[in-house]
Design a protein around this motif. Structure first.
Motif, mmCIF file in Angstrom:
data_model
loop_
_atom_site.group_PDB
_atom_site.id
_atom_site.type_symbol
_atom_site.label_atom_id
_atom_site.label_comp_id
_atom_site.label_asym_id
_atom_site.label_seq_id
_atom_site.Cartn_x
_atom_site.Cartn_y
_atom_site.Cartn_z
ATOM 1 N N GLY A 20 11.718 -15.852 -38.266
ATOM 2 C CA GLY A 20 11.468 -15.459 -36.724
ATOM 3 C C GLY A 20 11.679 -14.969 -35.568
ATOM 4 N N GLU A 21 13.243 -13.529 -36.550
ATOM 5 C CA GLU A 21 13.462 -13.170 -36.163
ATOM 6 C C GLU A 21 13.407 -12.095 -34.739
ATOM 7 O OE1 GLU A 21 17.943 -10.388 -37.761
ATOM 8 O OE2 GLU A 21 15.523 -9.517 -37.945
ATOM 9 N N VAL A 22 12.692 -11.930 -34.223
ATOM 10 C CA VAL A 22 12.134 -10.907 -32.733
ATOM 11 C C VAL A 22 13.045 -10.972 -31.667
ATOM 12 C CG1 VAL A 22 10.654 -10.069 -31.320
ATOM 13 C CG2 VAL A 22 10.306 -11.520 -33.620
ATOM 14 N N PHE A 23 14.025 -9.961 -31.248
ATOM 15 C CA PHE A 23 15.065 -9.831 -30.328
ATOM 16 C C PHE A 23 14.330 -10.002 -28.723
ATOM 17 C CE2 PHE A 23 17.046 -8.300 -34.456
ATOM 18 C CZ PHE A 23 17.571 -9.314 -34.245
ATOM 19 N N ALA A 51 20.646 -19.404 -31.343
ATOM 20 C CA ALA A 51 19.823 -18.848 -32.239
ATOM 21 C C ALA A 51 20.182 -17.550 -31.621
ATOM 22 C CB ALA A 51 18.739 -19.476 -32.303
ATOM 23 N N MET A 52 21.930 -16.559 -31.897
ATOM 24 C CA MET A 52 21.566 -15.658 -31.217
ATOM 25 C C MET A 52 21.409 -13.955 -31.190
ATOM 26 S SD MET A 52 25.610 -15.752 -32.292
ATOM 27 C CE MET A 52 25.395 -14.983 -34.147
ATOM 28 N N GLY A 53 20.971 -14.331 -32.866
ATOM 29 C CA GLY A 53 20.596 -12.672 -33.164
ATOM 30 C C GLY A 53 21.633 -12.039 -33.431
ATOM 31 N N ILE A 96 22.209 -17.713 -38.497
ATOM 32 C CA ILE A 96 21.528 -17.842 -39.923
ATOM 33 C C ILE A 96 21.703 -17.106 -40.089
ATOM 34 C CG2 ILE A 96 19.482 -17.858 -39.903
ATOM 35 C CD1 ILE A 96 19.143 -21.077 -41.083
ATOM 36 N N LEU A 97 21.889 -15.855 -39.998
ATOM 37 C CA LEU A 97 21.933 -14.593 -40.900
ATOM 38 C C LEU A 97 23.158 -14.184 -40.963
ATOM 39 C CD1 LEU A 97 18.134 -12.499 -40.077
ATOM 40 C CD2 LEU A 97 19.835 -14.182 -42.334
ATOM 41 N N GLU A 98 23.902 -14.057 -41.400
ATOM 42 C CA GLU A 98 25.372 -13.069 -41.331
ATOM 43 C C GLU A 98 25.134 -12.144 -40.493
ATOM 44 O OE1 GLU A 98 27.501 -12.810 -45.361
ATOM 45 O OE2 GLU A 98 29.594 -12.897 -44.379
ATOM 46 N N TRP A 142 28.602 -17.702 -38.236
ATOM 47 C CA TRP A 142 27.487 -17.566 -38.989
ATOM 48 C C TRP A 142 27.277 -19.143 -39.374
ATOM 49 C CZ3 TRP A 142 27.839 -16.842 -44.985
ATOM 50 C CH2 TRP A 142 26.865 -16.977 -45.938
ATOM 51 N N GLY A 143 25.453 -19.503 -38.780
ATOM 52 C CA GLY A 143 25.730 -21.416 -39.198
ATOM 53 C C GLY A 143 24.041 -21.080 -38.844
ATOM 54 N N ASN A 144 23.322 -22.870 -39.270
ATOM 55 C CA ASN A 144 22.558 -23.559 -38.912
ATOM 56 C C ASN A 144 22.387 -24.404 -38.070
ATOM 57 O OD1 ASN A 144 19.926 -24.086 -39.621
ATOM 58 N ND2 ASN A 144 19.789 -24.177 -41.343
#
Ligand SMILES: C[S@@+](CC[C@H](N)C(=O)[O-])C[C@H]1O[C@@H](n2cnc3c(N)ncnc32)[C@H](O)[C@@H]1O
Length: 220
Positions: A20-23, A51-53, A96-98, A142-144
């Motif tokens: 769901g990555e939309v900045f 969920a900072m992107g 969640i994305l490193e 980096w985390g869920n």
């Protein structure tokens, strides 16, 4: 919305599908932060983006806090540094994305570094930059944010609370993110004395450290 904005807001279709990555674009970020304008400009107000992107909200928060530092501590370098470090210490994020976590840290550091250089040019202090980097490595993780762990190690996410003490000193206390969020855990945890543990109990408590000494060794 222009094509340029769409590109900036989406890295790939796969990432949108998977995460769901939309900045959020800058105009919307600012409109939202204006809803909490005073807090977004207060140097030590704590912000967490779960969920900072790559940090679109956090970079603007840092810019606003540093604007306040610029206004209040115009000319005394030591004071500017102290409050700039406090501003950074109060900004937290998880993704969640490193690569997003790395990019976010880099963006925040670059903002700090550029503004520091613009103000004090070649007098910038390497210790102050090290402290800023140390804080960003500790606070931008980096985390869920759903299971509260690192996606690779599965270790719990631990956040550090930083508080200014006696002017130039910082107190660090580490807390388990999951327990900060799921307050019900305070009723199921027991501390060393056999009492119900409080979510206010840190998992680790550190000695005071000068704000320019962060990251000098592994202990703080
Ligand atoms: C809609 S984007 C928003 C990014 C940023 N907040 C912004 O407004 O520009 C959602 C972000 O959440 C991240 N994400 C998705 N699931 C997550 C999870 N379980 N924990 C942490 N981050 C997550 C994605 O990688 C993505 O960067």
């Amino acid at each position: 919305m222009t094509q340029k904005e769409i590109k900036k807001q989406v890295k790939s279709k796969q990432r949108v599908t998977d995460h769901g990555e939309v900045f959020t674009n800058e105009r919307e970020v600012n409109a939202m932060l204006d809803l909490v304008k005073i807090e977004s400009e207060r140097i030590d107000s704590r912000f967490l983006e779960p969920a900072m992107g790559d940090g679109n909200f956090l970079v603007e928060v840092l810019n606003r806090k540093l604007n306040s530092v610029d206004k209040k501590y115009k000319s005394v370098q030591f004071e500017w540094e102290r409050y700039a470090i406090l501003a950074i210490s109060s900004i937290y994020g998880v993704d969640i994305l490193e690569d997003n976590a790395i990019e976010c840290r880099n963006r925040l550091f670059k903002i700090f570094e550029d503004r520091y250089f613009n103000k004090f040019k070649n007098n910038c202090n390497a210790e102050c930059k090290r402290s800023a980097l140390f804080l960003l490595n500790r606070n931008i993780l980096w985390g869920n944010a759903l299971d509260f762990t690192n996606p690779e190690t599965k270790k719990p996410i631990i956040f550090s609370e930083w508080s200014a003490v006696n002017g130039s000193m910082l107190k660090r206390r580490d807390y388990i993110f999951k327990f900060l969020v799921e307050k019900t855990h305070q009723f199921t945890m027991f501390n060393d004395e056999g009492n119900v543990g409080s979510i206010n109990e840190p998992v680790k408590d550190f000695p005071l450290i000068h704000f320019l000494k962060l990251g000098i060794d592994d202990t703080n």
